[in-house]
Design a protein around this motif. Structure first.
Motif, PDB file in Angstrom:
ATOM      1  N   PRO A  40       0.861  -1.282  -0.020  1.00  0.00           N
ATOM      2  CA  PRO A  40       0.143   0.098   0.099  1.00  0.00           C
ATOM      3  C   PRO A  40       0.731   1.204  -0.063  1.00  0.00           C
ATOM      4  N   HIS A  84      -2.491  -5.981   5.875  1.00  0.00           N
ATOM      5  CA  HIS A  84      -2.216  -5.909   4.446  1.00  0.00           C
ATOM      6  C   HIS A  84      -1.370  -7.316   4.202  1.00  0.00           C
ATOM      7  N   THR A  86       1.474  -7.698   3.230  1.00  0.00           N
ATOM      8  CA  THR A  86       2.354  -7.499   1.881  1.00  0.00           C
ATOM      9  C   THR A  86       3.695  -8.392   1.768  1.00  0.00           C
TER      10      THR A  86
END
Length: 96
Positions: A40, A84, A86
Motif C-alpha cells: 500500500p 495488508h 504485504t
C-alpha cells in the motif's frame, strides 16, 4: 549393510556455500519485487523500505525498517487499519 549417518555439520555449512547464497539472494530479490509491487502506498516510505538482508544463520530475511511496518503487515483492531500482509503474501507468491 550400514546405517545412514548424516553429516550435520556439512548440512549446516551448506547454507553458507556461494551457490546457495546466490540462489537465496535471487529468490529474495523476487520476493522484494512482488512485495513492493503490492505494498500500500500513502507516502511510499513503507514500499521503499522493503528489502532483503542476510540473517545471522545464513538465512535471507525480507524486512521493512519503517517504524510502522508491523501495523501495515499485521493491522490493528481499528477497522481503518486492516492487515495488508504485504511481505507474507509476497513470500506465498514466490512459492508458486
Amino acid at each position: 549393510m550400514g546405517s545412514f549417518q548424516p553429516d550435520h555439520a556439512a548440512i549446516a555449512a551448506l547454507v553458507h556455500a556461494d551457490f546457495v547464497r546466490a540462489d537465496l539472494r535471487e529468490r529474495a530479490a523476487r520476493v522484494v519485487e512482488v512485495a513492493k509491487a503490492n505494498a500500500p502506498v500513502e507516502t511510499g516510505r513503507y514500499r521503499d523500505s522493503i528489502h532483503a538482508e542476510d540473517g545471522p544463520d545464513g538465512s535471507v530475511l525480507i524486512v521493512s525498517d519503517v517504524e510502522y511496518a508491523a501495523v501495515i503487515e499485521l493491522g490493528t483492531r481499528d477497522a481503518n487499519r486492516p492487515a495488508h500482509h504485504t511481505i507474507a503474501n509476497a513470500l506465498d507468491a514466490a512459492r508458486g
